[in-house]
Design an enzyme around this catalytic site. Sequence first.
Site, PDB file in Angstrom:
ATOM      1  N   ASN A 153       0.803  -1.224   0.000  1.00 46.50           N
ATOM      2  CA  ASN A 153       0.000   0.000   0.000  1.00 46.50           C
ATOM      3  C   ASN A 153       0.834   1.271   0.000  1.00 46.50           C
ATOM      4  O   ASN A 153       0.360   2.325  -0.396  1.00 46.50           O
ATOM      5  CB  ASN A 153      -0.938   0.014   1.220  1.00 46.50           C
ATOM      6  CG  ASN A 153      -0.219  -0.293   2.516  1.00 46.50           C
ATOM      7  OD1 ASN A 153       0.474  -1.307   2.627  1.00 46.50           O
ATOM      8  ND2 ASN A 153      -0.358   0.569   3.486  1.00 46.50           N
ATOM      9  N   GLN A 181      -5.184  -4.086  -1.588  1.00 48.32           N
ATOM     10  CA  GLN A 181      -4.918  -3.030  -2.567  1.00 48.32           C
ATOM     11  C   GLN A 181      -5.102  -3.487  -4.012  1.00 48.32           C
ATOM     12  O   GLN A 181      -5.293  -2.665  -4.901  1.00 48.32           O
ATOM     13  CB  GLN A 181      -3.488  -2.489  -2.395  1.00 48.32           C
ATOM     14  CG  GLN A 181      -3.269  -1.718  -1.103  1.00 48.32           C
ATOM     15  CD  GLN A 181      -3.980  -0.368  -1.073  1.00 48.32           C
ATOM     16  OE1 GLN A 181      -4.358   0.192  -2.103  1.00 48.32           O
ATOM     17  NE2 GLN A 181      -4.177   0.183   0.117  1.00 48.32           N
ATOM     18  N   THR A 239     -25.679  -9.518  13.647  1.00 54.41           N
ATOM     19  CA  THR A 239     -26.571  -9.214  12.525  1.00 54.41           C
ATOM     20  C   THR A 239     -25.778  -8.547  11.404  1.00 54.41           C
ATOM     21  O   THR A 239     -24.989  -7.642  11.643  1.00 54.41           O
ATOM     22  CB  THR A 239     -27.731  -8.323  13.005  1.00 54.41           C
ATOM     23  OG1 THR A 239     -28.399  -9.035  14.046  1.00 54.41           O
ATOM     24  CG2 THR A 239     -28.706  -8.014  11.885  1.00 54.41           C
ATOM     25  N   CYS A 329       3.427   9.081  12.204  1.00 53.71           N
ATOM     26  CA  CYS A 329       3.683  10.186  13.126  1.00 53.71           C
ATOM     27  C   CYS A 329       3.191   9.789  14.517  1.00 53.71           C
ATOM     28  O   CYS A 329       2.011   9.596  14.734  1.00 53.71           O
ATOM     29  CB  CYS A 329       2.949  11.415  12.636  1.00 53.71           C
ATOM     30  SG  CYS A 329       3.433  12.874  13.534  1.00 53.71           S
TER      31      CYS A 329
HETATM   32  N1  PLP Z   1      -3.992  -4.242   4.173  1.00 56.92           N
HETATM   33  C1  PLP Z   1      -3.617  -3.232   3.374  1.00 56.92           C
HETATM   34  C2  PLP Z   1      -2.550  -3.467   2.359  1.00 56.92           C
HETATM   35  C3  PLP Z   1      -4.227  -1.979   3.493  1.00 56.92           C
HETATM   36  O1  PLP Z   1      -3.829  -0.985   2.687  1.00 56.92           O
HETATM   37  C4  PLP Z   1      -5.235  -1.806   4.472  1.00 56.92           C
HETATM   38  C5  PLP Z   1      -5.856  -0.485   4.669  1.00 56.92           C
HETATM   39  O2  PLP Z   1      -5.194   0.523   4.776  1.00 56.92           O
HETATM   40  C6  PLP Z   1      -5.602  -2.896   5.268  1.00 56.92           C
HETATM   41  C7  PLP Z   1      -4.953  -4.101   5.086  1.00 56.92           C
HETATM   42  C8  PLP Z   1      -6.670  -2.788   6.311  1.00 56.92           C
HETATM   43  O3  PLP Z   1      -7.933  -2.628   5.708  1.00 56.92           O
HETATM   44  P1  PLP Z   1      -9.218  -2.137   6.542  1.00 56.92           P
HETATM   45  O4  PLP Z   1      -9.237  -0.649   6.430  1.00 56.92           O
HETATM   46  O5  PLP Z   1     -10.387  -2.751   5.857  1.00 56.92           O
HETATM   47  O6  PLP Z   1      -9.061  -2.633   7.922  1.00 56.92           O
END
Ligand code: PLP
Length: 379
Positions: A153, A181, A239, A329
């Site tokens: 990401n 991603q 639910t 940060c």
């Molecule tokens: N894995 C990756 C590579 C992500 O970019 C993210 C979200 O930033 C997540 C997992 C977690 O996803 P969620 O926001 O659905 O918890």
Amino acid sequence: MTRIYLDNASTTPIDHKVLDRMIAVMKDSFGNPSSIHHHGRVSKSIIEDARKKIAYILKASIGEIFFTSSATESINTALKNSVHYLGVKHIISSPTEHHCVFHTLDHLADQYGVTVTYLDVDDKGNPDLTQLETLLHTNPEEKKMVTLMHANNEIGTMLDMKKVGELCQATDTLFQCDTVQSLGKFDINLSETYTSFISGSAHKFHGPKGVGFLYMNMDNIIPPYLHGGAQERNMRAGTENIYGIVGQALALEIAHTEREDHKAHILGLRDHFKQRLTSEFVDIRFNGNQEDHFLYHVLSVSFLSTPKADMLMFNLDISGISASSGSACSSGIASDSHVLTAIGHPSDRKTIRFSFSKYNTLEEIDTVVEKLKSLTPTS
Ligand code: PLP
């Protein structure tokens, strides 16, 4: 001021077709999916249609898709329950995984004595697959699991998921792959790629927040994570978030069906941005894989450090541009993210992650370049 949103790897604006569908369901289908009367059955069939859509896109079985609140929940479920119920003693991962993997592995090591090995990564963030193969053949009695993300990401580097799947299958190793991603951007065909678990999150592909799913291969069904009602075939009590589920399935369907058009558009923006950055600024570098196999909506740009560039994120924000720093940060002290640290990114440079969507335009990219010119050295 018209703001420009270039933080689509963090989250995406909802597609209005998705929103319209969710509102219609919200208005008309309020029945509890667990109720056996007409109202309940209508809601239940909406959920099952959504499950069918996702299973069809992934070439998975309908019974292998479980709805959750987020990819974080899906990944926690897969990792923790594989340790608790499938006998996993050793997990192999990489230092560039998302925090929902990283911190879960810390927890499993601290609390349950699981051995966690992090593969070496190169300066683009590619994990060493030769090292992985060696580890998988070491101590064959030990039950192992591999958890590696399909697409990073922060820097966009992508894994050869098929190859890792083959290595895992050949050694009877569980493979959990974070596809958050890449879903909706690449064709993930689970009938051809071996995985035990993959996870998705609707808000990454123009769906709603607070809903995700876990794919769990039929061979590795784990006991429930949440106890209570019999929802999700006893896997996840509570639910169902019917509006979220319906929005997620439609969003994935749109993303998947239109992916080639979106890809062409986004790559056009990315290439234009890269070309202008390279030719008009001093000493620009790009983090992560830039050729062959990369996440095309992410561009991680490393700028020369100057007093103004050090405040780049902040200055972009007050200029109306939302992007993301490569920094975590905490306590007010910005430091390089664990991903940038793992790839050896020099700490005296500043990285900004720009991430695009189908809604961005070339004009927006040009505006961002002009703003950047007042903030970092130009050539
Ligand atoms: N894995 C990756 C590579 C992500 O970019 C993210 C979200 O930033 C997540 C997992 C977690 O996803 P969620 O926001 O659905 O918890």
